[in-house]
Design a protein around this motif. Structure first.
Motif, mmCIF file in Angstrom:
data_model
loop_
_atom_site.group_PDB
_atom_site.id
_atom_site.type_symbol
_atom_site.label_atom_id
_atom_site.label_comp_id
_atom_site.label_asym_id
_atom_site.label_seq_id
_atom_site.Cartn_x
_atom_site.Cartn_y
_atom_site.Cartn_z
ATOM 1 N N HIS A 115 0.823 -1.208 0.000
ATOM 2 C CA HIS A 115 0.000 0.000 0.000
ATOM 3 C C HIS A 115 0.860 1.262 0.000
ATOM 4 C CE1 HIS A 115 0.947 -0.856 4.222
ATOM 5 N NE2 HIS A 115 0.773 0.428 4.466
ATOM 6 N N GLU A 123 -3.243 4.472 -8.111
ATOM 7 C CA GLU A 123 -4.550 4.389 -7.440
ATOM 8 C C GLU A 123 -5.708 4.892 -8.302
ATOM 9 O OE1 GLU A 123 -4.597 5.565 -3.344
ATOM 10 O OE2 GLU A 123 -6.774 5.266 -3.181
ATOM 11 N N THR A 173 -6.713 -1.342 1.280
ATOM 12 C CA THR A 173 -5.777 -0.744 0.321
ATOM 13 C C THR A 173 -6.489 -0.529 -1.018
ATOM 14 O OG1 THR A 173 -5.080 -2.800 -0.717
ATOM 15 C CG2 THR A 173 -3.984 -2.202 1.356
#
Ligand code: G3I
Length: 370
Positions: A115, A123, A173
Motif C-alpha cells: 500500500h 490508485e 488498500t
C-alpha cells in the motif's frame, strides 16, 4: 562453536575472500555473518539502497564480505520500477542484479504488492474492471524479466491491518477496494506463472512481541495463511520483517518460538526479511545502546532460528551509515540510531557478534533451498 566448525568457517571464508589480491590470498578476514549462517544451513543477507550501490564502494565491499543474499531497499517497488502506466524503469533493479551477478550473490525481490511506494498514476487507475489486468501485467513484466534470477519474491507486503475492520483483518488498500481479498490470490498465482522457481513470500511486520495487538496480528497472519493454503493459493513462505525496538518490552521467547512453529506447521518456510533493532527511546550512550541492542536482537534470534523452517536472516541495511529509522523514528536527541550489524565506520558491533553467536549456537538445520 566446535573446533571443526571453526575450521569449516575459516575454510569457507578463505574460499570467499573478497579482499584477496589477484596474486594470492591475504589472511582470511574473520568470516562474515553468512559464513556463520551457512554452517547451520541458513543464509545471512542485507538490503542495499540504490545510493549505496552507486556511491559507497566501501560499504558494498562489506556487503559482499558479510552476505549470502541481497535485496533492494526500493528499486523493485512500483514507485521505482513502474513510474508511469506505460513505462517501466528497470535501471535500479538491473544495477543490483548486475552487482549481485558479478559477485555471485543471490537476490530476493521486494515487493510486488504494497500500500506504500506506489506511483501517483496507480490508485486513480484502479477500478473493479481494470485492477486485475494492471496487477497481472505488472507481475508478468517484472517477475518475468528476472525469472530464474531471483530466489524469492515478497509477493504481498503488510496486508494485515485490523483497524480497517475488513474480512480476515485485511488492510483497506487500493487493491483491496478494487478486487477484494482476491487480489492476494491473483498476485500469488501471477507470480507462480511468471517465475515458478522463485519462493513466494507473504511479508509482514508487527508480530514480534507478546503484546495484545501483536498477538492478535500473529493469529490474523496464521488465519490468512491457512485460508490461502486451503484455497490452494501458492504461498510458500512467511517473511517476518523483524523491525525490533530495544526500548520495547522484553522478547517473549516461548511465545515467539510457538508462533514460528505455528507458521511451520502450515508447511510454510520462514525468512527474517528486514531485521534491525531501533534505539529511539534509549539513552544517548553508544556503549549502553549497543549492549541493549545486541541483547535484544540476540534474544529474538535465539527464539526464531532454531526452527528448521527458518531459511535465513536479512537485515534492513548492513551499516548504521543509513537507516530508514532515522527518518521514520528519529531519536529525540537527534543522534543517529545504531540498528544494524556494522557501525557508520563499517566496524562490526556488538549486534554483529550477537547475530554470529545466535547462528553459532543454533542446532544445524541441514541443507535447504534458500
Ligand atoms: O529517490 C527519491 C529521491 O529522488 C527524492 O529526492 C527523495 C525525496 O523525496 O525521495 C527518494 O525516494 C525515497 C526512497 O526511500 C529512497 O530514499 C522515498 O521518498 C522514500 O519514501 C523511500 O522510503 C523507503 C520506504 O520503505 C518506502 O518505500 C525506505 O527507504 C525503505 O527503507 C522502506 O522500507 C520498508 C520496506 O520496503 C517494507 N517494510 C518496512 C520498511 C521500512 O519502512
Amino acid at each position: 562453536m566446535t573446533d571443526i566448525s571453526r575450521r569449516a568457517l575459516l575454510a569457507g571464508a578463505a574460499a570467499a575472500l573478497p579482499f584477496a589480491s589477484a596474486f594470492g590470498a591475504e589472511e582470511p578476514k574473520a568470516p562474515g555473518l553468512n559464513a556463520h549462517a551457512k554452517l547451520k544451513g541458513m543464509f545471512y543477507g542485507a538490503a542495499v539502497s540504490g545510493d549505496a550501490l552507486a556511491n559507497d564502494a566501501a560499504l558494498m565491499e562489506h556487503v559482499f564480505a558479510e552476505s549470502g543474499m541481497v535485496v533492494s531497499e526500493n528499486a523493485f517497488k512500483w514507485s521505482d520500477i513502474h513510474p508511469e502506466a506505460e513505462k517501466y524503469d528497470f535501471s535500479g533493479a538491473d544495477a543490483l542484479m548486475k552487482w549481485a551477478g558479478a559477485h555471485r550473490i543471490p537476490v530476493r525481490g521486494h515487493t510486488l504488492v504494497w500500500h506504500e511506494a506506489n506511483p501517483a498514476w496507480l490508485e486513480p487507475a484502479l477500478s473493479k474492471t481494470t485492477a486485475e489486468k494492471i496487477l497481472r501485467d505488472h507481475i508478468k513484466t517484472v517477475v518475468g524479466r528476472y525469472a530464474g534470477k531471483l530466489v524469492h519474491w515478497d509477493v504481498v507486503n503488510e496486508v494485515i491491518h485490523e483497524e480497517d475492520h475488513k474480512p480476515l483483518a485485511l488492510r483497506d488498500t487500493p487493491w483491496f477496494r478494487a478486487l477484494g481479498p482476491a487480489y492476494i490470490d491473483i498476485a500469488f498465482n501471477a507470480t507462480a506463472a511468471a517465475d515458478p522457481n522463485a519462493l513466494r513470500v507473504i511479508n509482514e511486520f508487527g508480530v514480534d512481541y507478546g503484546i495484545d495487538w501483536q498477538m492478535r496480528k500473529r493469529d490474523q497472519l496464521l488465519a490468512l495463511c491457512a485460508d490461502l493454503l486451503h484455497r490452494k493459493v501458492p504461498v510458500q513462505a512467511v517473511g517476518l520483517q523483524a523491525h525490533l525496538d530495544a526500548g520495547e518490552i522484553a522478547i517473549d521467547q516461548k511465545g515467539l518460538a510457538r508462533f514460528v512453529a505455528d507458521i511451520a506447521s502450515l508447511g510454510l518456510k520462514i525468512i527474517v526479511t528486514e531485521f534491525d533493532v531501533r534505539d529511539q527511546s534509549l539513552p544517548a550512550s553508544v556503549a549502553a545502546r549497543d549492549t541493549a541492542i545486541a541483547a535484544h536482537g540476540r534474544a529474538w534470534l535465539d527464539a526464531v532460528l532454531p526452527n528448521p523452517a527458518v531459511l535465513g536472516v536479512l537485515s534492513w541495511g548492513l551499516s548504521d551509515r543509513a537507516s530508514w529509522l532515522n527518518t521514520k523514528f528519529p531519536r529525540p536527541d537527534g543522534l543517529s540510531q545504531r540498528p544494524l550489524p556494522l557501525d557508520a565506520e563499517l566496524n562490526r558491533k556488538k549486534l554483529w557478534s550477537a547475530m554470529a553467536a545466535s547462528f553459532d549456537t543454533v542446532p544445524p538445520h541441514g541443507p535447504q533451498k534458500s
